[in-house]
Scaffold this motif. Structure first.
Motif, mmCIF file in Angstrom:
data_model
loop_
_atom_site.group_PDB
_atom_site.id
_atom_site.type_symbol
_atom_site.label_atom_id
_atom_site.label_comp_id
_atom_site.label_asym_id
_atom_site.label_seq_id
_atom_site.Cartn_x
_atom_site.Cartn_y
_atom_site.Cartn_z
ATOM 1 N N TRP A 7 46.018 22.617 -5.053
ATOM 2 C CA TRP A 7 46.073 21.159 -5.008
ATOM 3 C C TRP A 7 44.771 20.553 -4.485
ATOM 4 N N SER A 8 44.242 21.110 -3.415
ATOM 5 C CA SER A 8 42.988 20.599 -2.855
ATOM 6 C C SER A 8 41.860 20.691 -3.883
ATOM 7 N N GLU A 9 41.832 21.798 -4.607
ATOM 8 C CA GLU A 9 40.811 21.983 -5.641
ATOM 9 C C GLU A 9 40.973 20.966 -6.762
ATOM 10 N N CYS A 10 42.224 20.687 -7.130
ATOM 11 C CA CYS A 10 42.509 19.686 -8.161
ATOM 12 C C CYS A 10 41.990 18.310 -7.731
ATOM 13 N N LEU A 11 42.295 17.923 -6.498
ATOM 14 C CA LEU A 11 41.864 16.623 -5.988
ATOM 15 C C LEU A 11 40.344 16.532 -5.894
ATOM 16 N N GLN A 12 39.702 17.603 -5.468
ATOM 17 C CA GLN A 12 38.245 17.611 -5.364
ATOM 18 C C GLN A 12 37.598 17.463 -6.736
#
Length: 295
Positions: A7-12
């Motif tokens: 999820w963090s990678e998606c948002l970044q």
């Protein structure tokens, strides 16, 4: 549902896009991890629903209606990672053509993807952009309406004009709409220059469940076969392509691929015959058990 470890990678990946979205919305279906906190910290609008309320077509249609004032709406699942800073710019550029109703991006296998899943992405998402309209459909058959809401964009006005996403589908709300759009004279654009990492490593039982749901979809939407033809030829092409790919890149995966193919075939056959099965059995087989509460 929990967005998971990517999820963090998606948002970044969204954060660094050259084309900045005017609005960013997350629909959260009762997550229990840091999905909500990370989305809010990234500046997303947030709407929470219960897991039982989630529906592939219905939830996305609600988002379309909620996002008034938007010209183009891009859908992205939480496990799809935009692969370049211009991914959004590239997919939105497709709508410079007024006939384009929907565009979907090229999905690349995640770095950890199995050879079987890597081949599936290479087979379904080639390196050449395709304009898939009613003329191309005569040549492409069912590939004409292939689409994936894991990473796809829609002209909001046209989506609403044609009735939006259907709420009564078990899945394939993206492909079903693309088929209706083509039939109405619009274009389903495959944008090979807009890239996202997205792949799964399904178990045998998950393959059976997913293809059961696909069989249910096909059985309940016979008009697609009447309009575009059957999936049979495409299925054989996929199997031959997978065999050649694995022989060259991962021959030890061939037995696993055959087992997966058997699970897909059995699941799809059961799905096509679902009206003969008790609801309890369908609920146990399906990847979408809550669907059967109202189906």
């Amino acid at each position: 549902m929990n967005a998971g470890k990517r999820w963090s990678e998606c948002l970044q990946a969204i954060r660094v896009q050259t084309l900045k979205p005017d609005r960013r919305l997350v629909i959260d279906s009762a997550s229990t991890d840091r999905t909500v906190a990370e989305a809010e910290a990234a500046g997303f609008e947030l709407v929470r629903i219960e897991r039982a309320q989630f529906n592939h077509g219905g939830t996305r249609q609600w988002a379309v209606e909620y996002l008034d004032g938007c010209d183009v709406i891009v859908f992205l699942t939480q496990d799809a990672i935009l692969a370049s800073p211009d991914a959004l710019a590239e997919i939105v550029r497709c709508f410079e053509d007024p006939k384009v109703a929907v565009a979907y991006g090229r999905q690349l296998p995640h770095r950890w993807a199995t050879p079987i899943e890597a081949h599936a992405r290479l087979f379904n998402y080639g390196a050449v952009t395709l304009k898939k309209d009613s003329i191309a459909a005569r040549r492409l058959g069912t590939k004409a309406f292939f689409c994936s809401n894991s990473f796809a964009a829609y002209r909001r006005r046209t989506l609403l004009e044609l009735g939006g996403f259907r709420r009564d589908l078990i899945l394939e709300e993206d492909a079903e709409f693309a088929a209706r759009a083509i039939k109405a004279g619009y274009t389903n654009m495959y944008c090979a220059s807009s890239l996202a990492y997205h792949s799964h490593d399904y178990t045998v039982s998950e393959q059976l469940a997913r293809y059961f749901d696909l069989g249910v979809f096909d059985a309940r939407n016979a008009w697609l076969r009447e309009e575009f033809g059957s999936h049979g030829g495409e299925g054989w092409r996929f199997m031959k392509s997978e065999f050649r790919y694995l022989v060259q890149h991962a021959p030890r995966q061939l037995p696993r691929a055959w087992v997966h193919t058997g699970a897909k075939f059995l699941g799809y056959l059961l799905g096509r015959l679902e009206r003969r099965l008790p609801v309890g059995v369908k609920r146990r087989i399906s990847m979408s058990p809550r669907y059967w509460a109202t189906a």
